[in-house]
Design an enzyme around this catalytic site. Structure first.
Site, PDB file in Angstrom:
ATOM      1  N   GLU A 173       5.617 -20.432 -14.268  1.00 53.21           N
ATOM      2  CA  GLU A 173       5.907 -20.264 -12.841  1.00 53.21           C
ATOM      3  C   GLU A 173       6.248 -21.578 -12.138  1.00 53.21           C
ATOM      4  O   GLU A 173       6.158 -21.696 -10.924  1.00 53.21           O
ATOM      5  CB  GLU A 173       4.741 -19.560 -12.112  1.00 53.21           C
ATOM      6  CG  GLU A 173       4.861 -18.046 -12.084  1.00 53.21           C
ATOM      7  CD  GLU A 173       4.288 -17.376 -13.343  1.00 53.21           C
ATOM      8  OE1 GLU A 173       3.787 -18.108 -14.232  1.00 53.21           O
ATOM      9  OE2 GLU A 173       4.374 -16.145 -13.443  1.00 53.21           O
ATOM     10  N   TYR A 175       4.715 -24.552 -12.352  1.00 52.86           N
ATOM     11  CA  TYR A 175       3.622 -25.486 -12.038  1.00 52.86           C
ATOM     12  C   TYR A 175       3.704 -26.729 -12.940  1.00 52.86           C
ATOM     13  O   TYR A 175       4.575 -26.832 -13.810  1.00 52.86           O
ATOM     14  CB  TYR A 175       2.269 -24.775 -12.171  1.00 52.86           C
ATOM     15  CG  TYR A 175       2.021 -23.783 -11.050  1.00 52.86           C
ATOM     16  CD1 TYR A 175       1.830 -24.222  -9.739  1.00 52.86           C
ATOM     17  CD2 TYR A 175       2.003 -22.419 -11.293  1.00 52.86           C
ATOM     18  CE1 TYR A 175       1.610 -23.313  -8.713  1.00 52.86           C
ATOM     19  CE2 TYR A 175       1.786 -21.508 -10.268  1.00 52.86           C
ATOM     20  CZ  TYR A 175       1.593 -21.965  -8.972  1.00 52.86           C
ATOM     21  OH  TYR A 175       1.380 -21.078  -7.944  1.00 52.86           O
ATOM     22  N   ARG A 223      -0.503 -20.130 -20.702  1.00 51.62           N
ATOM     23  CA  ARG A 223       0.483 -19.317 -19.986  1.00 51.62           C
ATOM     24  C   ARG A 223       1.807 -20.056 -20.047  1.00 51.62           C
ATOM     25  O   ARG A 223       1.997 -21.099 -19.406  1.00 51.62           O
ATOM     26  CB  ARG A 223       0.049 -19.061 -18.550  1.00 51.62           C
ATOM     27  CG  ARG A 223       0.981 -18.088 -17.837  1.00 51.62           C
ATOM     28  CD  ARG A 223       0.274 -17.344 -16.733  1.00 51.62           C
ATOM     29  NE  ARG A 223       1.205 -16.689 -15.832  1.00 51.62           N
ATOM     30  CZ  ARG A 223       1.561 -15.410 -15.892  1.00 51.62           C
ATOM     31  NH1 ARG A 223       1.062 -14.632 -16.830  1.00 51.62           N
ATOM     32  NH2 ARG A 223       2.394 -14.896 -15.021  1.00 51.62           N
ATOM     33  N   HIS A 261       8.693 -20.400  -9.067  1.00 47.37           N
ATOM     34  CA  HIS A 261       8.526 -19.847  -7.719  1.00 47.37           C
ATOM     35  C   HIS A 261       9.810 -19.878  -6.895  1.00 47.37           C
ATOM     36  O   HIS A 261      10.015 -19.036  -6.046  1.00 47.37           O
ATOM     37  CB  HIS A 261       7.401 -20.565  -6.977  1.00 47.37           C
ATOM     38  CG  HIS A 261       6.036 -20.102  -7.418  1.00 47.37           C
ATOM     39  ND1 HIS A 261       5.712 -18.778  -7.538  1.00 47.37           N
ATOM     40  CD2 HIS A 261       4.933 -20.784  -7.784  1.00 47.37           C
ATOM     41  CE1 HIS A 261       4.461 -18.661  -7.959  1.00 47.37           C
ATOM     42  NE2 HIS A 261       3.970 -19.866  -8.121  1.00 47.37           N
ATOM     43  N   GLN A 348       3.038  -6.339  -0.010  1.00 47.57           N
ATOM     44  CA  GLN A 348       2.799  -6.451   1.426  1.00 47.57           C
ATOM     45  C   GLN A 348       1.390  -6.926   1.793  1.00 47.57           C
ATOM     46  O   GLN A 348       1.229  -7.587   2.807  1.00 47.57           O
ATOM     47  CB  GLN A 348       3.094  -5.106   2.106  1.00 47.57           C
ATOM     48  CG  GLN A 348       4.581  -4.817   2.214  1.00 47.57           C
ATOM     49  CD  GLN A 348       4.843  -3.447   2.797  1.00 47.57           C
ATOM     50  OE1 GLN A 348       5.337  -2.562   2.116  1.00 47.57           O
ATOM     51  NE2 GLN A 348       4.507  -3.252   4.046  1.00 47.57           N
TER      52      GLN A 348
HETATM   53  P1  NAP Z   1      11.027  -3.113  13.890  1.00 50.22           P
HETATM   54  O1  NAP Z   1      10.715  -3.907  12.687  1.00 50.22           O
HETATM   55  O2  NAP Z   1      10.195  -3.266  15.084  1.00 50.22           O
HETATM   56  O3  NAP Z   1      12.552  -3.430  14.253  1.00 50.22           O
HETATM   57  C1  NAP Z   1      13.152  -2.833  15.345  1.00 50.22           C
HETATM   58  C2  NAP Z   1      14.557  -3.405  15.504  1.00 50.22           C
HETATM   59  O4  NAP Z   1      15.177  -2.758  16.588  1.00 50.22           O
HETATM   60  C3  NAP Z   1      14.589  -4.859  15.784  1.00 50.22           C
HETATM   61  O5  NAP Z   1      15.640  -5.420  15.039  1.00 50.22           O
HETATM   62  C4  NAP Z   1      14.845  -4.954  17.278  1.00 50.22           C
HETATM   63  O6  NAP Z   1      15.630  -6.103  17.436  1.00 50.22           O
HETATM   64  C5  NAP Z   1      15.578  -3.682  17.588  1.00 50.22           C
HETATM   65  N1  NAP Z   1      15.225  -3.081  18.865  1.00 50.22           N
HETATM   66  C6  NAP Z   1      14.000  -2.884  19.390  1.00 50.22           C
HETATM   67  N2  NAP Z   1      14.074  -2.278  20.563  1.00 50.22           N
HETATM   68  C7  NAP Z   1      15.380  -2.074  20.814  1.00 50.22           C
HETATM   69  C8  NAP Z   1      16.084  -1.489  21.893  1.00 50.22           C
HETATM   70  N3  NAP Z   1      15.456  -0.996  22.938  1.00 50.22           N
HETATM   71  N4  NAP Z   1      17.420  -1.461  21.833  1.00 50.22           N
HETATM   72  C9  NAP Z   1      18.079  -1.954  20.764  1.00 50.22           C
HETATM   73  N5  NAP Z   1      17.465  -2.540  19.725  1.00 50.22           N
HETATM   74  C10 NAP Z   1      16.116  -2.583  19.745  1.00 50.22           C
HETATM   75  O7  NAP Z   1      11.041  -1.588  13.577  1.00 50.22           O
HETATM   76  P2  NAP Z   1      11.594  -0.739  12.368  1.00 50.22           P
HETATM   77  O8  NAP Z   1      12.738  -1.333  11.673  1.00 50.22           O
HETATM   78  O9  NAP Z   1      11.747   0.612  12.955  1.00 50.22           O
HETATM   79  O10 NAP Z   1      10.420  -0.722  11.367  1.00 50.22           O
HETATM   80  C11 NAP Z   1       9.203  -0.091  11.748  1.00 50.22           C
HETATM   81  C12 NAP Z   1       8.124  -0.588  10.882  1.00 50.22           C
HETATM   82  O11 NAP Z   1       8.181  -0.028   9.591  1.00 50.22           O
HETATM   83  C13 NAP Z   1       8.250  -2.081  10.732  1.00 50.22           C
HETATM   84  O12 NAP Z   1       7.015  -2.705  10.882  1.00 50.22           O
HETATM   85  C14 NAP Z   1       8.752  -2.217   9.380  1.00 50.22           C
HETATM   86  O13 NAP Z   1       8.356  -3.425   8.777  1.00 50.22           O
HETATM   87  C15 NAP Z   1       8.157  -1.032   8.665  1.00 50.22           C
HETATM   88  N6  NAP Z   1       8.958  -0.749   7.529  1.00 50.22           N
HETATM   89  C16 NAP Z   1       8.557  -1.267   6.424  1.00 50.22           C
HETATM   90  C17 NAP Z   1       9.295  -1.096   5.349  1.00 50.22           C
HETATM   91  C18 NAP Z   1       8.841  -1.669   4.089  1.00 50.22           C
HETATM   92  O14 NAP Z   1       9.121  -1.186   3.066  1.00 50.22           O
HETATM   93  N7  NAP Z   1       8.095  -2.733   4.095  1.00 50.22           N
HETATM   94  C19 NAP Z   1      10.478  -0.395   5.379  1.00 50.22           C
HETATM   95  C20 NAP Z   1      10.873   0.159   6.546  1.00 50.22           C
HETATM   96  C21 NAP Z   1      10.080  -0.032   7.643  1.00 50.22           C
HETATM   97  P3  NAP Z   1      16.045  -6.714  18.847  1.00 50.22           P
HETATM   98  O15 NAP Z   1      14.892  -6.422  19.766  1.00 50.22           O
HETATM   99  O16 NAP Z   1      16.281  -8.155  18.580  1.00 50.22           O
HETATM  100  O17 NAP Z   1      17.293  -6.014  19.201  1.00 50.22           O
HETATM  101 FE1  SF4 Z   2       0.118  -5.780  -3.802  1.00 52.59          FE
HETATM  102 FE2  SF4 Z   2      -1.199  -3.486  -3.535  1.00 52.59          FE
HETATM  103 FE3  SF4 Z   2       1.402  -3.603  -2.923  1.00 52.59          FE
HETATM  104 FE4  SF4 Z   2       0.550  -3.729  -5.451  1.00 52.59          FE
HETATM  105  S1  SF4 Z   2       0.369  -1.991  -4.042  1.00 52.59           S
HETATM  106  S2  SF4 Z   2       2.061  -5.043  -4.537  1.00 52.59           S
HETATM  107  S3  SF4 Z   2      -1.325  -4.898  -5.248  1.00 52.59           S
HETATM  108  S4  SF4 Z   2      -0.241  -4.685  -1.901  1.00 52.59           S
END
Ligand code: NAP
Ligand code: SF4
Length: 679
Positions: A173, A175, A223, A261, A348
């Site tokens: 990785e 190191y 490793r 990394h 995450q």
């Molecule tokens: P978000 O992360 O809060 O993004 C919302 C987006 O919309 C931003 O880009 C924002 O940018 C824009 N926005 C907000 N209000 C607005 C408005 N009134 N008019 C126009 N644009 C506006 O929300 P999301 O994409 O819906 O995601 C929701 C949650 O689910 C997030 O926390 C996300 O991380 C999670 N999620 C996670 C995954 C994953 O796999 N990790 C996948 C999908 C979603 P501006 O305000 O700059 O315009």
């Molecule tokens: Fe990490 Fe848990 Fe997501 Fe696996 S499921 S990648 S251990 S947070």
């Protein structure tokens, strides 16, 4: 005829014992080293003992601790642990005892970070700065190299004194030990640099002198980086030479790592196919006679069994899958694989937490690394609880409360459990989320949760049924931004797109650059005709499986995408910068290669027959598009809670229904888990 349990099991290879050096491991599962930050803060020793003890109790054969530095300069960051003196041994003995109590074995991983160190006294094999560090290292003198080797050896001897079954030297990785062997970081011209034999001298000397110091019984694992995946990394021939030299010097086992990394090849995130990098480990197995351990994206027993049965490696290393489920091995052995809480490789709550200085945990198992805070105990009194909504928050509270002895009725308005997990499943590369659903389905049945699908239960009905408590986990609704023309026929929501309700045209604007905006962009630009195979994945990310080229990387193959997509945000920052640290870079690279553009600082003027009208820095622009997809965040959908509360019901509002902003499955699952624990 006698048929052993191992032969009867669906995983005979996974569960068979193996001799490593002079010791016998009870099965083929190694828990790989993870940086969890459990070693910091109050009660660090008892928290580590509980964490590792739970994994040994769950059947793992061999545990490798998080990295401990052999000296002060080798620490990863200011507060990181070293093992340099006998008076530090009491920090280790309870951890070792907790693992031994369950018949497991444990190695201390000795990790010198070299040029990666995030503290004020960085040393390196030479003065080359790591691209992921803001400072260059001070090159070690020849005398300091001798002292460093001795520090490694002393650390190993102390580990054995503390009761560890041996040590692992971290040489992958990117190191310090990996830096020593690769010309990418080693530009020395003395006896520790230049020719391959000189570059591999430090790790080989460490293993040779350690074996001489600690004798034949303790395990020495190394490793090794089986492919560096960076320019200036090692070739296959160089890696093979190192592997043979380590074996000759006294190593008992090679544990295989892939990628430095700073590599821009995703090796652990969900988009990497299961077992994608076993090719690198199996190559080494043909080179040495000592056992070789394969790792990366092995998250279910069947995957591990197939790899072992094909003889590609001798052992498998699981790290995050054992954060997700400490009982992975025991469940496999008992034929209960469907009950495994599977790591979905989202990063995450493990890597992303570590990157922001938090203790690791797990999206699917919020108890991970908090074993002393949330001991596995039943609730005080069994209660009748209704949970409304079967998304991540509702499923988490329902299953965890049922596991604690409560009687749960789970209401879901749609015809299936999962909520937004079902949307995630449609995103290319996110199929692992299906394991979450399989786990919950199994547990709902086992814990006899009364699941009522297609039931949009009303507050009145819940009140009539007189539950002891009601949990409102009804999730979110898409936000509709106030843009003139928002109801134009070309405007659709992410729900329309991901559920396939609309046939999206070739030219697309996406409003919003959050997690959902990026998911939708990925969904809409997935190249056609690329097979879903490991070979295609390696090709797309420029991995040379022969490792003929130094570092094993070549130009990635860029595929033609079916749509021209542009993403928009109002704010000024870099689009996508709030995505998870360990996966955001992957999405940004992937979409850039697919020609997706992302514009910041936009003001939306209107949407009409011509397309999307917007302004940047006061200058008006028009983007002709077939569709505008709204991914502008979400609003809470929990109004039912106040009706129930007004009627005097004990009501709990969790997940997106409580606060929609910054919602993700980690928060939803954790809120459900914590609430269940409070019942
Ligand atoms: P978000 O992360 O809060 O993004 C919302 C987006 O919309 C931003 O880009 C924002 O940018 C824009 N926005 C907000 N209000 C607005 C408005 N009134 N008019 C126009 N644009 C506006 O929300 P999301 O994409 O819906 O995601 C929701 C949650 O689910 C997030 O926390 C996300 O991380 C999670 N999620 C996670 C995954 C994953 O796999 N990790 C996948 C999908 C979603 P501006 O305000 O700059 O315009
Ligand atoms: Fe990490 Fe848990 Fe997501 Fe696996 S499921 S990648 S251990 S947070």
């Amino acid at each position: 005829m006698f048929v052993s349990v191992v032969e009867k099991s669906p995983y005979p290879h996974l569960l068979s014992p193996l001799r490593v050096g002079q010791q016998v491991l009870r099965n083929r599962v190694v828990m790989g080293s993870m940086h969890t930050r459990l070693e910091y803060g109050e009660n660090a020793v008892s928290r580590q003992a509980a964490f590792f003890g739970a994994r040994a109790g769950g059947g793992v054969a061999l545990i490798i601790t998080g990295g401990v530095a052999p000296n002060w300069e080798g620490r990863i960051e200011e507060e990181a642990l070293t093992l340099e003196r006998e008076d530090q041994l009491d920090e280790h003995r309870p951890v070792v005892a907790a693992v031994h109590a369950y018949g497991g074995k444990i190695l201390l991983q000795i990790l010198h970070t070299g040029a990666y160190a995030k503290h004020g006294d960085i040393v390196g094999i030479s003065d080359i700065q790591s691209p992921i560090n803001s400072r260059a290292p001070r090159p070690l003198t020849a005398a300091e190299i001798e002292a460093t080797i001795e520090d490694f050896v002393r650390c190993a001897a102390l580990a054995v004194q503390a009761g560890y079954d041996g040590v692992e030297f971290m040489g992958s990785e990117g190191y310090f030990l990996n830096q020593c062997v690769a010309t990418r970081m080693n530009n020395r011209t003395d006896e520790w640099g230049g020719s391959l034999q000189k570059r591999i001298r430090i790790p080989v000397e460490i293993v040779r002198r350690t074996r001489a110091r600690i004798g034949p019984q303790p395990i020495i694992s190394y490793r090794i980086s089986a492919t560096d995946l960076v320019e200036g990394g090692q070739t296959a021939g160089e890696i093979d030479t190192l592997a043979r030299a380590l074996e000759a010097a006294g190593a008992d086992m090679l544990n295989v790592g892939v990628g430095w990394h700073e590599s821009v090849v995703p090796t652990v995130a969900y988009m990497a196919p299961r077992g994608a990098f076993i090719f690198a480990a199996s190559r080494l197995k043909a080179v040495v006679r000592i056992p070789v351990v394969g790792s990366n994206r092995i998250n279910m027993p069947q995957v591990a069994e197939e790899i072992l049965a094909r003889g590609e490696v001798d052992l498998v290393s699981l790290a995050r899958p054992l954060l997700a489920d400490p009982c992975f091995v025991n469940k496999s052995a008992a034929g209960r694989a469907a009950e495994i809480n599977t790591c979905i490789a989202c990063n995450q709550a493990c890597l992303d937490y570590i990157f922001v200085g938090k203790t690791a945990s797990c999206l699917v198992n919020p108890r991970a690394c908090r074993e002393t805070q949330f001991p596995d105990t039943p609730g005080r009194v069994s209660r009748r609880i209704a949970v409304v909504g079967a998304g991540p928050a509702g499923l988490s509270v329902a299953v965890n409360a049922a596991l604690r002895g409560h009687r749960i009725t789970l209401y879901e308005a749609s015809g299936e459990i999962g909520g937004e997990i079902n949307l995630a499943l449609r995103i290319p590369g996110k199929t692992e989320f299906g394991e979450m659903l399989r786990y919950y389905r199994t547990q709902l049945e086992l814990q006899r949760v009364d699941v009522r699908l297609n039931t949009a239960v009303s507050a009145e009905q819940l009140l009539r049924d007189q539950y002891n408590a009601v949990v409102v986990a009804t999730g979110t609704l898409p936000r509709t931004p106030d843009i003139p023309g928002i109801d134009h026929p070309s405007t659709v929501s992410y729900l329309d797109v991901l559920t396939g309700r609309v046939d999206v045209g070739r030219r697309v604007a996406i409003i919003g650059t959050g997690g959902i905006g990026y998911d939708v962009a990925c969904f809409l630009t997935v190249p056609r005709g690329v097979p879903d195979t490991i070979d295609a994945y390696l090709d797309t990310w420029g991995v040379d499986p022969t490792i003929a080229i130094p570092g094993g990387i070549r130009a990635p193959t860029v595929h033609t995408t079916p749509r021209a997509v542009t993403m928009f945000q109002r704010s000024a920052g870099r689009p996508g910068e709030r995505l998870g640290k360990s996966t955001g870079w992957i999405h940004r690279i992937e979409l850039r290669r697919r020609g997706v553009k992302a514009l910041a600082g936009c003001t939306y003027r209107r949407i009409d027959d011509e397309g999307l009208h917007y302004a940047i820095d006061g200058r008006d622009h028009l983007m002709p598009v077939d569709h505008v997809v709204i991914c502008a965040g979400q609003e809470p959908n929990g109004a039912m809670a106040s009706t129930l509360a007004r009627a005097g019901c004990e009501v709990h509002l969790i997940g997106g229904a409580r606060v929609a902003g910054e919602l993700d499955a980690v928060r939803a699952t954790e809120e459900g888990f914590r609430l269940a624990y409070g019942f």
